[in-house]
Design a protein around this motif. Structure first.
Motif, PDB file in Angstrom:
ATOM      1  N   ILE A  38       0.863  -1.171   0.000  1.00  0.00           N
ATOM      2  CA  ILE A  38       0.000   0.000   0.000  1.00  0.00           C
ATOM      3  C   ILE A  38       0.905   1.228   0.000  1.00  0.00           C
ATOM      4  O   ILE A  38       1.704   1.425   0.925  1.00  0.00           O
ATOM      5  CB  ILE A  38      -0.937   0.030   1.229  1.00  0.00           C
ATOM      6  CG1 ILE A  38      -1.730  -1.265   1.350  1.00  0.00           C
ATOM      7  CG2 ILE A  38      -1.845   1.253   1.179  1.00  0.00           C
ATOM      8  CD1 ILE A  38      -2.718  -1.539   0.258  1.00  0.00           C
ATOM      9  N   ILE A  39       0.787   2.035  -1.044  1.00  0.00           N
ATOM     10  CA  ILE A  39       1.599   3.238  -1.176  1.00  0.00           C
ATOM     11  C   ILE A  39       0.712   4.433  -0.868  1.00  0.00           C
ATOM     12  O   ILE A  39      -0.306   4.655  -1.531  1.00  0.00           O
ATOM     13  CB  ILE A  39       2.193   3.356  -2.595  1.00  0.00           C
ATOM     14  CG1 ILE A  39       3.058   2.126  -2.868  1.00  0.00           C
ATOM     15  CG2 ILE A  39       2.975   4.651  -2.749  1.00  0.00           C
ATOM     16  CD1 ILE A  39       3.480   1.980  -4.303  1.00  0.00           C
ATOM     17  N   VAL A  40       1.110   5.175   0.161  1.00  0.00           N
ATOM     18  CA  VAL A  40       0.338   6.337   0.586  1.00  0.00           C
ATOM     19  C   VAL A  40       0.975   7.573  -0.012  1.00  0.00           C
ATOM     20  O   VAL A  40       2.186   7.774   0.105  1.00  0.00           O
ATOM     21  CB  VAL A  40       0.295   6.424   2.131  1.00  0.00           C
ATOM     22  CG1 VAL A  40      -0.514   7.621   2.578  1.00  0.00           C
ATOM     23  CG2 VAL A  40      -0.253   5.137   2.718  1.00  0.00           C
ATOM     24  N   GLY A  41       0.138   8.396  -0.658  1.00  0.00           N
ATOM     25  CA  GLY A  41       0.625   9.629  -1.267  1.00  0.00           C
ATOM     26  C   GLY A  41       1.025  10.650  -0.227  1.00  0.00           C
ATOM     27  O   GLY A  41       0.757  10.503   0.966  1.00  0.00           O
ATOM     28  N   THR A  42       1.673  11.698  -0.692  1.00  0.00           N
ATOM     29  CA  THR A  42       2.142  12.732   0.220  1.00  0.00           C
ATOM     30  C   THR A  42       1.148  13.876   0.345  1.00  0.00           C
ATOM     31  O   THR A  42       1.203  14.639   1.293  1.00  0.00           O
ATOM     32  CB  THR A  42       3.498  13.290  -0.255  1.00  0.00           C
ATOM     33  OG1 THR A  42       3.356  13.735  -1.599  1.00  0.00           O
ATOM     34  CG2 THR A  42       4.578  12.219  -0.155  1.00  0.00           C
ATOM     35  N   ILE A  49      -2.517   3.746  -2.916  1.00  0.00           N
ATOM     36  CA  ILE A  49      -2.492   2.896  -4.105  1.00  0.00           C
ATOM     37  C   ILE A  49      -2.089   1.498  -3.671  1.00  0.00           C
ATOM     38  O   ILE A  49      -1.140   1.327  -2.896  1.00  0.00           O
ATOM     39  CB  ILE A  49      -1.492   3.434  -5.143  1.00  0.00           C
ATOM     40  CG1 ILE A  49      -1.933   4.813  -5.633  1.00  0.00           C
ATOM     41  CG2 ILE A  49      -1.343   2.464  -6.306  1.00  0.00           C
ATOM     42  CD1 ILE A  49      -0.884   5.533  -6.443  1.00  0.00           C
ATOM     43  N   ASN A  50      -2.808   0.501  -4.167  1.00  0.00           N
ATOM     44  CA  ASN A  50      -2.516  -0.898  -3.855  1.00  0.00           C
ATOM     45  C   ASN A  50      -1.698  -1.470  -5.010  1.00  0.00           C
ATOM     46  O   ASN A  50      -2.234  -1.793  -6.062  1.00  0.00           O
ATOM     47  CB  ASN A  50      -3.819  -1.664  -3.669  1.00  0.00           C
ATOM     48  CG  ASN A  50      -3.610  -3.042  -3.092  1.00  0.00           C
ATOM     49  OD1 ASN A  50      -2.536  -3.375  -2.625  1.00  0.00           O
ATOM     50  ND2 ASN A  50      -4.647  -3.846  -3.130  1.00  0.00           N
ATOM     51  N   GLN A  51      -0.396  -1.593  -4.801  1.00  0.00           N
ATOM     52  CA  GLN A  51       0.506  -2.073  -5.842  1.00  0.00           C
ATOM     53  C   GLN A  51       0.775  -3.562  -5.624  1.00  0.00           C
ATOM     54  O   GLN A  51       1.404  -3.954  -4.639  1.00  0.00           O
ATOM     55  CB  GLN A  51       1.817  -1.283  -5.791  1.00  0.00           C
ATOM     56  CG  GLN A  51       2.761  -1.595  -6.912  1.00  0.00           C
ATOM     57  CD  GLN A  51       3.968  -0.690  -6.845  1.00  0.00           C
ATOM     58  OE1 GLN A  51       4.695  -0.702  -5.843  1.00  0.00           O
ATOM     59  NE2 GLN A  51       4.172   0.096  -7.878  1.00  0.00           N
ATOM     60  N   LEU A  52       0.271  -4.394  -6.556  1.00  0.00           N
ATOM     61  CA  LEU A  52       0.421  -5.842  -6.419  1.00  0.00           C
ATOM     62  C   LEU A  52       1.855  -6.278  -6.685  1.00  0.00           C
ATOM     63  O   LEU A  52       2.511  -5.766  -7.601  1.00  0.00           O
ATOM     64  CB  LEU A  52      -0.511  -6.573  -7.382  1.00  0.00           C
ATOM     65  CG  LEU A  52      -2.009  -6.364  -7.184  1.00  0.00           C
ATOM     66  CD1 LEU A  52      -2.794  -7.189  -8.210  1.00  0.00           C
ATOM     67  CD2 LEU A  52      -2.447  -6.707  -5.785  1.00  0.00           C
ATOM     68  N   VAL A 157      -8.435  -0.776   0.967  1.00  0.00           N
ATOM     69  CA  VAL A 157      -7.123  -0.144   0.773  1.00  0.00           C
ATOM     70  C   VAL A 157      -7.053   1.173   1.543  1.00  0.00           C
ATOM     71  O   VAL A 157      -6.033   1.489   2.157  1.00  0.00           O
ATOM     72  CB  VAL A 157      -6.846   0.083  -0.733  1.00  0.00           C
ATOM     73  CG1 VAL A 157      -5.590   0.906  -0.938  1.00  0.00           C
ATOM     74  CG2 VAL A 157      -6.727  -1.260  -1.456  1.00  0.00           C
ATOM     75  N   LEU A 158      -8.156   1.922   1.554  1.00  0.00           N
ATOM     76  CA  LEU A 158      -8.175   3.217   2.250  1.00  0.00           C
ATOM     77  C   LEU A 158      -7.998   3.056   3.758  1.00  0.00           C
ATOM     78  O   LEU A 158      -7.473   3.935   4.430  1.00  0.00           O
ATOM     79  CB  LEU A 158      -9.500   3.943   1.992  1.00  0.00           C
ATOM     80  CG  LEU A 158      -9.812   4.289   0.546  1.00  0.00           C
ATOM     81  CD1 LEU A 158     -11.224   4.859   0.431  1.00  0.00           C
ATOM     82  CD2 LEU A 158      -8.786   5.261  -0.006  1.00  0.00           C
ATOM     83  N   ARG A 159      -8.410   1.925   4.292  1.00  0.00           N
ATOM     84  CA  ARG A 159      -8.369   1.684   5.729  1.00  0.00           C
ATOM     85  C   ARG A 159      -7.185   0.824   6.151  1.00  0.00           C
ATOM     86  O   ARG A 159      -7.121   0.376   7.288  1.00  0.00           O
ATOM     87  CB  ARG A 159      -9.683   1.017   6.186  1.00  0.00           C
ATOM     88  CG  ARG A 159     -10.884   1.917   6.094  1.00  0.00           C
ATOM     89  CD  ARG A 159     -12.192   1.248   6.481  1.00  0.00           C
ATOM     90  NE  ARG A 159     -12.662   0.364   5.409  1.00  0.00           N
ATOM     91  CZ  ARG A 159     -12.465  -0.962   5.379  1.00  0.00           C
ATOM     92  NH1 ARG A 159     -11.875  -1.574   6.350  1.00  0.00           N
ATOM     93  NH2 ARG A 159     -12.893  -1.688   4.371  1.00  0.00           N
ATOM     94  N   TRP A 160      -6.233   0.577   5.281  1.00  0.00           N
ATOM     95  CA  TRP A 160      -5.153  -0.362   5.563  1.00  0.00           C
ATOM     96  C   TRP A 160      -4.387  -0.037   6.839  1.00  0.00           C
ATOM     97  O   TRP A 160      -4.076  -0.915   7.625  1.00  0.00           O
ATOM     98  CB  TRP A 160      -4.195  -0.452   4.382  1.00  0.00           C
ATOM     99  CG  TRP A 160      -2.988  -1.296   4.661  1.00  0.00           C
ATOM    100  CD1 TRP A 160      -1.688  -0.887   4.700  1.00  0.00           C
ATOM    101  CD2 TRP A 160      -2.962  -2.700   4.959  1.00  0.00           C
ATOM    102  NE1 TRP A 160      -0.856  -1.948   4.992  1.00  0.00           N
ATOM    103  CE2 TRP A 160      -1.629  -3.085   5.159  1.00  0.00           C
ATOM    104  CE3 TRP A 160      -3.943  -3.677   5.080  1.00  0.00           C
ATOM    105  CZ2 TRP A 160      -1.233  -4.369   5.468  1.00  0.00           C
ATOM    106  CZ3 TRP A 160      -3.559  -4.972   5.390  1.00  0.00           C
ATOM    107  CH2 TRP A 160      -2.225  -5.308   5.581  1.00  0.00           C
ATOM    108  N   LYS A 161      -4.088   1.227   7.095  1.00  0.00           N
ATOM    109  CA  LYS A 161      -3.274   1.562   8.279  1.00  0.00           C
ATOM    110  C   LYS A 161      -3.966   1.169   9.582  1.00  0.00           C
ATOM    111  O   LYS A 161      -3.311   0.948  10.588  1.00  0.00           O
ATOM    112  CB  LYS A 161      -2.890   3.031   8.294  1.00  0.00           C
ATOM    113  CG  LYS A 161      -4.035   3.991   8.473  1.00  0.00           C
ATOM    114  CD  LYS A 161      -3.522   5.429   8.447  1.00  0.00           C
ATOM    115  CE  LYS A 161      -4.667   6.387   8.432  1.00  0.00           C
ATOM    116  NZ  LYS A 161      -5.214   6.756   9.678  1.00  0.00           N
TER     117      LYS A 161
END
Length: 177
Positions: A38-42, A49-52, A157-161
């Motif tokens: 999971i890549i979180v933007g700045t 973004i969920n990068q497989l 994905v939005l709730r991953w953290k």
């Protein structure tokens, strides 16, 4: 020697080959985060973004291939997360005159067959077993339940953290721990 008794994760006496919708969670062994990142933007408005990974792409490909593998099971929605996969499966009624398993059990149900086949196909491509032995399932009870789970998968994905699979927090169910 007395072994600890495992909690049953299935509804006692429920036919897991019955037409209806099912929410399935399949975890990686030891919750290893090998399926995606999971890549979180700045920026404030940037969505994660969920990068497989290679493993995640294989899993996604197998889910896509299996949608229709069994004539009466469809994948309505899914998400591949870093260490687990959520699936929203639908079992449709077989055409009249077709027989089902005479006495469905936990191990010969359509859901168990689908999950087992998925894991086997993935492991064959991986060259190793990356999956936890058991999976979690939830029998969907009505449209509200279905919509809630659809949205849960959609926003995972939005709730991953804050996800229980990311941290060491206790999950609200027994399926992957």
């Amino acid at each position: 020697m007395d072994l600890p008794k495992r909690k049953l994760t299935r509804l006692k006496g429920y036919d897991y080959s019955a037409p209806g919708a099912y929410f399935i969670t399949i975890c990686t062994k030891d919750r290893k985060q090998i399926l995606s990142k999971i890549i979180v933007g700045t920026g404030i408005l940037d969505r994660p973004i969920n990068q497989l990974t290679h493993y995640g792409k294989i899993a996604e490909n197998q889910i896509t291939k299996m949608n229709g593998f069994y004539e009466n099971i469809s994948v309505d929605k899914f998400v591949v997360m870093p260490n687990h996969i959520h699936l929203l499966l639908r079992i449709k009624e077989l055409p009249s005159g077709r027989s089902r398993t005479p006495v469905p059990t936990n191990t010969n149900s359509l859901i168990a067959k689908f999950v087992g086949t998925f894991k086997r196909f993935c492991n064959k491509e991986y060259g190793e077993n990356i999956w936890q032995e058991r999976s979690h399932d939830h029998v969907i009870r009505g449209n509200k339940d279905y919509e809630k789970i659809w949205e849960y998968i959609d926003t995972n994905v939005l709730r991953w953290k804050d996800d229980v699979f990311m941290s060491k927090k206790k999950a609200p169910f027994n399926g992957c721990f």
